[in-house]
Design a protein around this motif. Structure first.
Motif, mmCIF file in Angstrom:
data_model
loop_
_atom_site.group_PDB
_atom_site.id
_atom_site.type_symbol
_atom_site.label_atom_id
_atom_site.label_comp_id
_atom_site.label_asym_id
_atom_site.label_seq_id
_atom_site.Cartn_x
_atom_site.Cartn_y
_atom_site.Cartn_z
ATOM 1 N N PHE A 120 0.831 -1.205 0.000
ATOM 2 C CA PHE A 120 0.000 0.000 0.000
ATOM 3 C C PHE A 120 0.864 1.253 0.000
ATOM 4 C CE2 PHE A 120 -2.909 -2.973 2.374
ATOM 5 C CZ PHE A 120 -3.666 -3.272 1.259
ATOM 6 N N VAL A 121 1.914 1.228 0.786
ATOM 7 C CA VAL A 121 2.823 2.368 0.846
ATOM 8 C C VAL A 121 3.488 2.567 -0.510
ATOM 9 C CG1 VAL A 121 4.915 3.256 1.927
ATOM 10 C CG2 VAL A 121 3.198 2.100 3.318
ATOM 11 N N ALA A 122 3.871 1.466 -1.143
ATOM 12 C CA ALA A 122 4.505 1.555 -2.459
ATOM 13 C C ALA A 122 3.535 2.128 -3.490
ATOM 14 C CB ALA A 122 5.002 0.183 -2.904
ATOM 15 N N PHE A 123 2.279 1.683 -3.451
ATOM 16 C CA PHE A 123 1.287 2.216 -4.382
ATOM 17 C C PHE A 123 1.075 3.707 -4.156
ATOM 18 C CE2 PHE A 123 -0.691 -2.190 -4.757
ATOM 19 C CZ PHE A 123 -0.120 -2.407 -5.996
ATOM 20 N N LEU A 160 8.180 3.096 -16.667
ATOM 21 C CA LEU A 160 6.772 2.785 -16.442
ATOM 22 C C LEU A 160 6.370 1.484 -17.124
ATOM 23 C CD1 LEU A 160 5.089 6.287 -16.715
ATOM 24 C CD2 LEU A 160 5.427 4.909 -14.664
ATOM 25 N N SER A 161 6.907 1.227 -18.301
ATOM 26 C CA SER A 161 6.543 -0.016 -18.990
ATOM 27 C C SER A 161 7.047 -1.236 -18.225
ATOM 28 C CB SER A 161 7.063 -0.022 -20.426
ATOM 29 O OG SER A 161 8.470 -0.051 -20.444
ATOM 30 N N ASN A 162 8.102 -1.074 -17.440
ATOM 31 C CA ASN A 162 8.593 -2.177 -16.611
ATOM 32 C C ASN A 162 7.715 -2.400 -15.383
ATOM 33 O OD1 ASN A 162 10.762 -2.620 -18.328
ATOM 34 N ND2 ASN A 162 12.098 -1.239 -17.200
ATOM 35 N N ILE A 163 7.022 -1.372 -14.952
ATOM 36 C CA ILE A 163 6.166 -1.466 -13.767
ATOM 37 C C ILE A 163 4.818 -2.102 -14.095
ATOM 38 C CG2 ILE A 163 4.886 -0.055 -12.098
ATOM 39 C CD1 ILE A 163 7.239 1.889 -12.151
ATOM 40 N N VAL A 164 4.358 -1.942 -15.321
ATOM 41 C CA VAL A 164 3.021 -2.405 -15.707
ATOM 42 C C VAL A 164 2.806 -3.895 -15.425
ATOM 43 C CG1 VAL A 164 1.452 -2.719 -17.666
ATOM 44 C CG2 VAL A 164 2.617 -0.537 -17.338
ATOM 45 N N PRO A 165 3.698 -4.797 -15.835
ATOM 46 C CA PRO A 165 3.452 -6.217 -15.537
ATOM 47 C C PRO A 165 3.385 -6.517 -14.036
ATOM 48 C CG PRO A 165 5.220 -5.995 -17.141
ATOM 49 C CD PRO A 165 4.891 -4.627 -16.657
ATOM 50 N N VAL A 166 4.173 -5.814 -13.257
ATOM 51 C CA VAL A 166 4.158 -6.015 -11.804
ATOM 52 C C VAL A 166 2.804 -5.606 -11.237
ATOM 53 C CG1 VAL A 166 5.210 -5.298 -9.624
ATOM 54 C CG2 VAL A 166 6.649 -5.700 -11.635
ATOM 55 N N LEU A 167 2.282 -4.490 -11.703
ATOM 56 C CA LEU A 167 0.978 -4.033 -11.227
ATOM 57 C C LEU A 167 -0.133 -4.987 -11.654
ATOM 58 C CD1 LEU A 167 1.328 -0.196 -11.838
ATOM 59 C CD2 LEU A 167 1.246 -1.369 -9.634
ATOM 60 N N ILE A 168 -0.037 -5.524 -12.858
ATOM 61 C CA ILE A 168 -1.047 -6.489 -13.312
ATOM 62 C C ILE A 168 -1.009 -7.736 -12.438
ATOM 63 C CG2 ILE A 168 -1.681 -8.051 -15.203
ATOM 64 C CD1 ILE A 168 -0.976 -5.774 -17.136
ATOM 65 N N GLU A 169 0.174 -8.196 -12.087
ATOM 66 C CA GLU A 169 0.280 -9.368 -11.213
ATOM 67 C C GLU A 169 -0.297 -9.082 -9.830
ATOM 68 O OE1 GLU A 169 4.322 -10.712 -11.301
ATOM 69 O OE2 GLU A 169 4.111 -11.525 -13.325
ATOM 70 N N LYS A 170 -0.177 -7.851 -9.360
ATOM 71 C CA LYS A 170 -0.741 -7.482 -8.055
ATOM 72 C C LYS A 170 -2.265 -7.499 -8.076
ATOM 73 C CE LYS A 170 3.024 -6.904 -5.835
ATOM 74 N NZ LYS A 170 3.408 -7.942 -4.888
ATOM 75 N N THR A 173 -7.401 -2.876 -6.163
ATOM 76 C CA THR A 173 -8.000 -1.599 -6.545
ATOM 77 C C THR A 173 -6.930 -0.539 -6.770
ATOM 78 O OG1 THR A 173 -9.977 -2.154 -5.284
ATOM 79 C CG2 THR A 173 -9.670 0.162 -5.843
ATOM 80 N N LYS A 174 -5.958 -0.495 -5.884
ATOM 81 C CA LYS A 174 -4.871 0.483 -6.020
ATOM 82 C C LYS A 174 -4.023 0.184 -7.262
ATOM 83 C CE LYS A 174 -5.200 3.186 -2.398
ATOM 84 N NZ LYS A 174 -5.284 4.632 -2.490
ATOM 85 N N ALA A 188 -10.125 -11.574 -4.162
ATOM 86 C CA ALA A 188 -10.416 -10.171 -3.860
ATOM 87 C C ALA A 188 -11.127 -10.056 -2.516
ATOM 88 C CB ALA A 188 -11.250 -9.558 -4.971
ATOM 89 N N THR A 189 -10.388 -10.307 -1.452
ATOM 90 C CA THR A 189 -10.969 -10.185 -0.118
ATOM 91 C C THR A 189 -10.063 -9.313 0.740
ATOM 92 O OG1 THR A 189 -9.825 -12.188 0.604
ATOM 93 C CG2 THR A 189 -12.074 -12.456 -0.197
ATOM 94 N N GLY A 190 -10.665 -8.534 1.595
ATOM 95 C CA GLY A 190 -9.925 -7.736 2.566
ATOM 96 C C GLY A 190 -8.863 -6.841 1.957
ATOM 97 N N SER A 191 -7.655 -6.970 2.493
ATOM 98 C CA SER A 191 -6.564 -6.102 2.045
ATOM 99 C C SER A 191 -6.137 -6.424 0.615
ATOM 100 C CB SER A 191 -5.374 -6.204 2.994
ATOM 101 O OG SER A 191 -4.880 -7.520 3.020
ATOM 102 N N ALA A 192 -6.351 -7.658 0.173
ATOM 103 C CA ALA A 192 -6.017 -8.008 -1.212
ATOM 104 C C ALA A 192 -6.892 -7.217 -2.183
ATOM 105 C CB ALA A 192 -6.182 -9.505 -1.446
#
Length: 155
Positions: free
Chosen positions: A3-6, A30-40, A54-55, A45-49
């Motif tokens: 969450f802090v990273a987002f 930014l293009s290197n970050i996109v796959p990491v964000l997709i994996e996140k 969403t973030k 989809a429960t609780g903090s996940a």
């Protein structure tokens, strides 16, 4: 920690977007970050996940909206990357279709959208199939009957 990273990423992106001129440095990063964000975005989809998903989606949409960087062009290769989980790619694709549509869109083409959605329609997982149906419906709303020719292989 995620969450802090987002939050840090969102702050940096918001602060620097007006100043970036689209050079290869920021776009490449930014293009290197996109796959990491997709994996996140994958997983239950429960609780903090759910908050993390969403973030991550919010960050990806901020990148897509960064027109000075060609944001949508940075995301498109990851949408068609079969090594990334399919359900998050479908969720991102549905959000992109809602935001940008297909008309007058020089980056996102119907064939690319359907190349992700049609194979997902045949996956046994109900949630994945529903996500694929949502993308097909959004594509139909944006492109009309042209979608039907891509669905000819579906039973």
């Amino acid at each position: 920690v995620c969450f802090v990273a987002f939050e840090a990423f969102l702050s940096a992106l918001s602060g620097y977007e007006p100043h970036l001129l689209g050079g290869e440095g920021p776009a490449s990063s930014l293009s290197n970050i996109v796959p990491v964000l997709i994996e996140k975005m994958s997983g239950e989809a429960t609780g903090s996940a759910r908050r993390m998903q969403t973030k991550a989606l919010f960050c990806l949409m901020k990148i897509a909206n960064a027109t000075s960087l060609g944001g949508l062009s940075l995301i498109l290769p990851s949408l068609t990357n079969k090594d990334l989980p399919v359900r998050p790619r479908l969720a991102l694709l549905a959000s992109i279709l809602d935001e940008f549509g297909l008309k007058d869109n020089k980056v996102l083409k119907l064939s690319a959208v359907m190349a992700v959605a049609v194979p997902a329609l045949q996956i046994a997982d109900d949630k994945t199939r529903k996500a694929a149906v949502d993308v097909v419906v959004a594509a139909y709303a944006a492109a009309g009957p042209r979608v039907r020719k891509h669905l000819s292989t579906i039973k």
